[in-house]
Each structure stands twice: as C-alpha cells, then as structure tokens.
Design an enzyme around this catalytic site. Structure first.
Site, mmCIF file in Angstrom:
data_model
loop_
_atom_site.group_PDB
_atom_site.id
_atom_site.type_symbol
_atom_site.label_atom_id
_atom_site.label_comp_id
_atom_site.label_asym_id
_atom_site.label_seq_id
_atom_site.Cartn_x
_atom_site.Cartn_y
_atom_site.Cartn_z
ATOM 1 N N LYS A 201 0.858 -1.190 0.000
ATOM 2 C CA LYS A 201 0.000 0.000 0.000
ATOM 3 C C LYS A 201 0.895 1.242 0.000
ATOM 4 C CE LYS A 201 -3.480 -0.022 2.847
ATOM 5 N NZ LYS A 201 -4.252 0.154 4.117
ATOM 6 N N HIS B 229 -7.447 1.691 1.662
ATOM 7 C CA HIS B 229 -8.358 0.623 1.256
ATOM 8 C C HIS B 229 -9.800 1.096 1.437
ATOM 9 C CE1 HIS B 229 -9.335 -3.613 0.364
ATOM 10 N NE2 HIS B 229 -10.406 -3.369 1.125
ATOM 11 N N CYS C 239 -17.256 8.651 -2.998
ATOM 12 C CA CYS C 239 -18.376 9.573 -3.220
ATOM 13 C C CYS C 239 -19.602 8.808 -3.702
ATOM 14 C CB CYS C 239 -17.974 10.637 -4.248
ATOM 15 S SG CYS C 239 -19.281 11.854 -4.558
#
Length: 308
Positions: free
Chosen positions: A120, A126, A141
């Site tokens: 990551k 995540h 969103c």
C-alpha cells in the site's frame, strides 16, 4: 480474561458484519443517487428554458437571450462532462498495477494491505465499499458511485466548481427574470410559479453546499492533502507540537505547484486551462508521488519531516 475473549470476539464479528452490510447497501444505493442528481439538474434546465429564457426574450431581445443560452449550455456541458468522467474513470488502484512494479517502487514508508495482499503506497487507502486499495484516495463519493482518487480527483473538483458557478447563475436568473418569484402569495395563486420557486430554493441550497465543499477541496489542493490524509496530518502535527517540534507535510510542494500538479496544467496559460474539459490521462502512476526535497526546507528550525 479468558472468559471475556469469546464475547469480545462475537462483538467484533457483529460489528464487522454490520459494516459489511452497510457497505453493500451503499453500493446498491449509489446508482439511484447518481440518477437523482442528473434528474434534478435536468429539471433545473427545463425550468430555465421554459420560464427564464422566454422572459429574457420578452425583456431584452433575442441577442441577450442567446448569450444566456450559450453560457448555460457551457455550464451544463462541463457539469455533465466532469460528472461522467469522475464516475466512469477508475481512480487508480493497486490491483491495476503490476505486482512487480509495486515491489520495485516499495520504500520504507509503504504499508501492507492484508485484504488486497499487496503493498500500500503512501496516500493510498483501502476502500471498504469498493474493496480495493485506491491510489492517492480522497474519499468514496456516493453521488459519483465511485472512489475519488489519483486519476479522477481533478474531475471531481471541476464538477464542484461548475456546480458552484451553475447553481449561483441559476438562482440569480430565476430571481431576476421570473415575475413574482419573491412574492409567496402570487406563487400560491398561480401553480405555474411553483416550479421556478422550487428550483430557485434548490439552487440556493446547492450553492451554499458547494461553497463549503468546493472551499474545502480548494484548500486541500493548495495544501497538498486529501480528505483522509488531512486527518492523519492533523494527528501528526499535534504530536509534533506536543513534543516541541514542527511537522511538515512532505507532499506540500507549494500552493501553485500543488494546483498545477492536481490538474496537470503547464505552460504560461495554466491559470486558465485548468478549468477546461480534458480527456487526457493524468500524468504519473499514483504510487510514486512527488515529495518536497528536504534540502529545500527552511533551516534552523526543529521539524519532523516524514512520509505518510
């Protein structure tokens, strides 16, 4: 303590199940929210052409009305252009990157995602709704039915910008060119006046919401942060202050440089071209982010300079 462990484990499992159920419900709800937003915008367009344009023609003539029509269509095009590209453009995920490329780019400030089973990068997070690590993630969103990250963040900010301009323009022209809009007694007697009044109130409400959201994201862009990273940065800055030191965001390249980096605009006219529609793929890969050179930092100050 041994007796309490099963109860704690069951509680944690229950919370995880509830969170998973919530994430699935959000995924199912998102398309309806996108359609609702589109319908609301189109209703505003219908009201504008039916009630405002005809009144402008009567008051000021065809030339002025034509200018209003061209301007409104330009705003409408940019709203839908950026909404479409934000919704259908992948924000950029670690799954889309070859594992060999991730491993070769991995440095000390990378983390490991146990769910994706991949490295990551800094600024990646995540997303529990999309179930993937999003590069330079800002947030998920529901109005876009997508994560907002490295590849589509500029479309999201431009959508906010044109919604801000469009809702303000809509509210002003309704107020100026719809007779009796300010008199509630006239609206109650004439049902034809309800739709312009409703869209005027809606436009004002959307504009106030856009003032907050656009202002927030403009500030984030200028300071080289994302929504999630702001929370982490605030915590780091507070810890540094408590230790009598100063924390520096290594991704804050300067206000102008941050703006140009976000919108991929270069050259002498960058201050105009950032707001123009573009399909060009964003430069960079999303996992190797530009940082401030530690040599460029002010000297003589006790600072904490670290990755995220």
């Amino acid at each position: 303590m041994a007796r309490k462990q099963p109860a704690e484990s069951k509680c944690e499992s229950c919370l995880n199940s509830m969170a998973s159920c919530f994430d699935r419900s959000v995924k199912y709800l998102e398309p309806f929210l996108v359609v609702f937003a589109v319908i609301l915008i189109l209703l505003d367009v219908y009201t504008f052409f039916k009630h405002v344009v005809t009144e402008i023609v009567r008051q000021s003539g065809l030339t002025v009305a034509g200018i209003h029509v061209v301007w409104s269509l330009w705003l409408l095009f940019n709203v839908f252009w950026n909404q479409m590209h934000c919704t259908f453009t992948s924000p950029g995920t670690t799954v889309e990157v070859r594992e060999e490329a991730l491993q070769s780019a991995m440095t000390y400030d990378w983390r490991w995602c146990r769910k994706c089973n991949r490295g990551k990068p800094p600024l990646a997070h995540h997303c529990s709704v999309c179930n993937r690590c999003v590069l330079k993630m800002d947030h998920h969103c529901v109005w876009m039915a997508n994560c907002v990250g490295f590849n589509n963040y500029r479309f999201f900010v431009l959508f906010l910008f044109y919604m801000w301009v469009g809702s303000l323009y809509s509210a002003v022209v309704f107020w100026l060119h719809v007779p009796g809009l300010s008199r509630l007694d006239d609206i109650s007697r004439d049902s034809r006046g309800f739709l312009p009044f409703f869209m005027f109130v809606t436009s004002c409400s959307i504009w106030m919401a856009m003032c907050v959201m656009l202002g927030w994201h403009v500030w984030l862009v200028l300071t080289g942060q994302g929504t999630i990273d702001y929370l982490d940065n605030s915590s780091r800055a507070a810890d540094a202050r408590a230790a009598g030191r100063r924390w520096v965001n290594p991704y804050h390249l300067g206000a102008v440089a941050n703006w140009r980096e976000t919108f991929d605009v270069w050259g002498r006219w960058w201050w105009l071209t950032w707001m123009l529609p573009s399909r060009r793929r964003k430069l960079g890969n999303g996992y190797e982010i530009k940082k401030v050179n530690s040599k460029d930092l002010p000297s003589g100050q006790d600072m904490v300079f670290q990755g995220i």
